[in-house]
Write an enzyme that holds these catalytic residues in place. Structure first.
Site, PDB file in Angstrom:
ATOM      1  N   GLN A 113       0.879  -1.183  -0.045  1.00  0.00           N
ATOM      2  CA  GLN A 113       0.108  -0.014   0.140  1.00  0.00           C
ATOM      3  C   GLN A 113       0.777   1.291   0.009  1.00  0.00           C
ATOM      4  OE1 GLN A 113      -3.322  -0.649   0.690  1.00  0.00           O
ATOM      5  NE2 GLN A 113      -3.688   1.491  -0.437  1.00  0.00           N
ATOM      6  N   LYS A 128      -2.819  -0.972   6.880  1.00  0.00           N
ATOM      7  CA  LYS A 128      -3.682  -1.911   6.305  1.00  0.00           C
ATOM      8  C   LYS A 128      -3.980  -2.456   7.688  1.00  0.00           C
ATOM      9  CE  LYS A 128      -5.510  -3.790   2.338  1.00  0.00           C
ATOM     10  NZ  LYS A 128      -5.638  -3.340   1.195  1.00  0.00           N
ATOM     11  N   GLY A 167     -12.258  -0.094   2.633  1.00  0.00           N
ATOM     12  CA  GLY A 167     -12.686  -1.488   2.651  1.00  0.00           C
ATOM     13  C   GLY A 167     -11.536  -2.407   2.027  1.00  0.00           C
ATOM     14  N   ASP A 168     -11.547  -3.567   1.966  1.00  0.00           N
ATOM     15  CA  ASP A 168     -10.828  -4.483   1.181  1.00  0.00           C
ATOM     16  C   ASP A 168     -11.761  -5.812   1.268  1.00  0.00           C
ATOM     17  OD1 ASP A 168      -7.861  -5.078   0.107  1.00  0.00           O
ATOM     18  OD2 ASP A 168      -8.361  -6.831   1.206  1.00  0.00           O
ATOM     19  N   THR A 212     -11.736   0.773  -8.074  1.00  0.00           N
ATOM     20  CA  THR A 212     -10.380  -0.150  -8.238  1.00  0.00           C
ATOM     21  C   THR A 212     -10.458  -0.834  -9.671  1.00  0.00           C
ATOM     22  OG1 THR A 212     -10.570  -0.285  -5.829  1.00  0.00           O
ATOM     23  CG2 THR A 212      -9.157  -1.795  -7.057  1.00  0.00           C
ATOM     24  N   ASN A 244     -16.015  -6.601  -5.275  1.00  0.00           N
ATOM     25  CA  ASN A 244     -16.117  -5.221  -5.452  1.00  0.00           C
ATOM     26  C   ASN A 244     -15.080  -5.101  -6.861  1.00  0.00           C
ATOM     27  OD1 ASN A 244     -14.270  -2.417  -4.973  1.00  0.00           O
ATOM     28  ND2 ASN A 244     -16.532  -2.268  -4.958  1.00  0.00           N
ATOM     29  N   SER A 380     -10.260   7.043  -2.934  1.00  0.00           N
ATOM     30  CA  SER A 380     -10.310   7.218  -1.507  1.00  0.00           C
ATOM     31  C   SER A 380      -9.849   8.696  -1.015  1.00  0.00           C
ATOM     32  CB  SER A 380      -9.823   6.287  -0.704  1.00  0.00           C
ATOM     33  OG  SER A 380     -10.526   5.056  -0.711  1.00  0.00           O
TER      34      SER A 380
END
Ligand SMILES: NC(=O)C1=CN([C@@H]2O[C@H](COP(=O)(O)OP(=O)(O)OC[C@H]3O[C@@H](n4cnc5c(N)ncnc54)[C@H](O)[C@@H]3O)[C@@H](O)[C@H]2O)C=CC1
Ligand SMILES: O=C(O)CCC(=O)C(=O)O
Length: 448
Positions: A113, A128, A167-168, A212, A244, A380
């Site tokens: 990240q 994360k 989110g993830d 994404t 997603n 984001s």
């Protein structure tokens, strides 16, 4: 000691200091394998021990998450937040709720990240988190109780200027809503910028949900354009996953004239030669939270294949959008034999190192997740920007911003790979450029 020997010794130390964290080792290895030329060019990075500092998270938080199911039974899960690096801004990165989550997964994701966020050019550091909680089969009320308990500890570590989760896997709009509600209740603050991926009714941003998947497809389109002005129009595409990232990648491929002929979940894949029907898929996954085999019931000409790799379906473009290490060397061989010429990672680290080598040897163009899936976190950051200015942009404006950001990330990776004598090597381009951006900020901040 040569730069190469120095990097080997750093890696040995990372493995020794973080035993058993295989995914973290894998993510570090990939970056260390790329950055030698940058260290040769910038000896000041080595003198300030930038790599050693980058590999050590600034803070790692592990906590107990007790909650009660609908039958009154008590469960104990483990919660994590790894605040990896704040050189470029507040820690920023998603939360993953999945039974496989442990410290090594959270650290690999936080490490990736950091460089990804740098590549977006936005003021966000890397972090994360998550839990080994499994939302599958749980009622909305159980998920709510879990999220409330999780936030009851997490709230003291986060904030719009400190750490901004999103989110993830296993954390979508429903979970972000419950987490936000509990944060607001505990702190008595309507701090919109503390979480991203919020619903549009309470401070969320247009296009974050789509970003994404859309972003990965914009990146693929740029790669094709850079290679002789090609495009996705008329291409046959396979997308793994059906969450997603996968859903919105499929939607964008279709909008750009390609056809996605297969998608999957952990039970198997569906093959639909006429093109996956995104509306059916959305209803199945976003509303009913059903398994992928139900797609074949809803679309009679489609077939469901249990327990086989989706990569058996021949395609020209492959978009792995499910989870880490889902595309092995054997899968890479199958894809190459089936005529695949471009692979773009929508997921984080879905391709094993052996598969990446196979693609490189076969001349398959390959984009790593830290560049190609950066659209989510970039959107984001746009959500944070809108929250800070109490503004809200239209869908069209937000999508245009996302497209520009993905074009810039592509251009940066492409130019860096060229500059270091590795034209077309997006892995080297992304790792070197992401590393350089973080290293410069760390140098400026002194030894902290
Ligand atoms: N949500 C986001 O904004 C971002 C997500 N990512 C990454 O994208 C990937 C997918 O995340 P989301 O779509 O958000 O999660 P999600 O929870 O919405 O969907 C995950 C999907 O992957 C499938 N899956 C899990 N294990 C699988 C396996 N072994 N084989 C086939 N399918 C499997 C699940 O069934 C589900 O359809 C993850 O690697 C995540 O870290 C990366 C950047 C941003
Ligand atoms: O939007 C975010 O902050 C998180 C996105 C994310 O978790 C990722 O890029 O892997």
């Amino acid at each position: 000691m040569s730069v190469q020997e120095k990097l080997e010794s750093i890696f040995t130390s990372v493995v020794r200091r973080n035993p058993g964290e295989d995914e973290f080792h894998q993510a570090v290895r990939e970056v260390l394998d790329s950055v030698a030329p940058a260290l040769q060019k910038h000896p000041e990075y080595a003198e300030a021990k930038i790599i050693e500092r980058i590999c050590e998270p600034e803070r790692q938080i592990i906590f107990r998450v007790p909650w009660e199911d609908d039958r009154g039974e008590v469960h104990i899960n483990r919660g994590f937040r790894v605040e990896f690096n704040s050189a470029l801004g507040p820690y920023k990165g998603g939360l993953r709720f999945h039974p496989s989550v442990y410290l090594g997964i959270v650290k690999f994701l936080g490490f990736e990240q950091l460089f990804k966020n740098a590549l977006t050019g936005m003021p966000i550091g890397g972090g994360k988190g998550g839990s080994d909680f499994d939302p599958k089969g749980r009622s909305d009320r159980e998920v709510m109780r879990f999220c409330q308990s999780f936030m009851t500890e997490l709230y003291r570590h986060i904030g719009e200027y400190t750490d901004v989760p999103a989110g993830d896997i296993g954390v979508g709009g429903r979970e972000i809503g419950y987490l936000f509600g509990q944060y607001k209740r505990i702190t008595n603050r309507y701090e919109s910028g503390v979480l991203t991926g919020k619903g549009l009714s309470y401070g969320g941003a247009q296009v974050r949900r789509e970003a994404t998947g859309y972003g990965a497809v914009f990146f693929a389109e740029e790669m094709l354009r850079a290679d002789g002005g090609d495009s996705l129009d008329g291409k046959r595409v396979v997308v793994s996953g059906s969450g997603n990232v996968a859903i919105y990648a499929i939607e964008k491929v279709h909008q750009l004239g390609g056809t996605v002929v297969a998608c999957s979940d952990s039970s198997g894949f569906v093959h639909d030669d006429k093109g996956i029907n995104v509306e059916v898929l959305k209803h199945l996954k976003e509303v009913r939270r059903a398994r992928i085999n139900d797609y074949a019931d809803a679309v009679p000409h489609a077939t469901f294949v249990a327990g086989r790799p989706i990569w058996e379906v021949p395609c020209q473009v492959a978009l792995p959008c499910a989870t880490q290490n889902e595309l092995t060397a054997a899968d890479a061989g199958t894809l190459i034999a089936g005529g695949c010429t471009i692979v773009v990672e929508g997921a984080n680290m879905p391709t094993t190192p052996e598969a990446m080598r196979a693609f490189a040897e076969a001349g398959v163009r390959f984009a790593p997740g830290k560049a190609a899936n950066a659209g989510g976190v970039a959107a984001s950051a746009l959500e944070m920007q809108q929250n800070a200015s109490r503004d809200s942009w239209t869908f069209g404006h937000s999508e245009e911003k996302l497209r520009e950001i993905m074009q810039t990330i592509h251009a940066r990776c492409y130019a860096t790979a060229d500059e270091y004598g590795m034209p077309g090597n997006y892995v080297a381009g992304a790792n070197i450029e992401g590393f350089r951006l973080v290293a410069e900020a760390m140098l400026a901040h002194g030894l902290i």
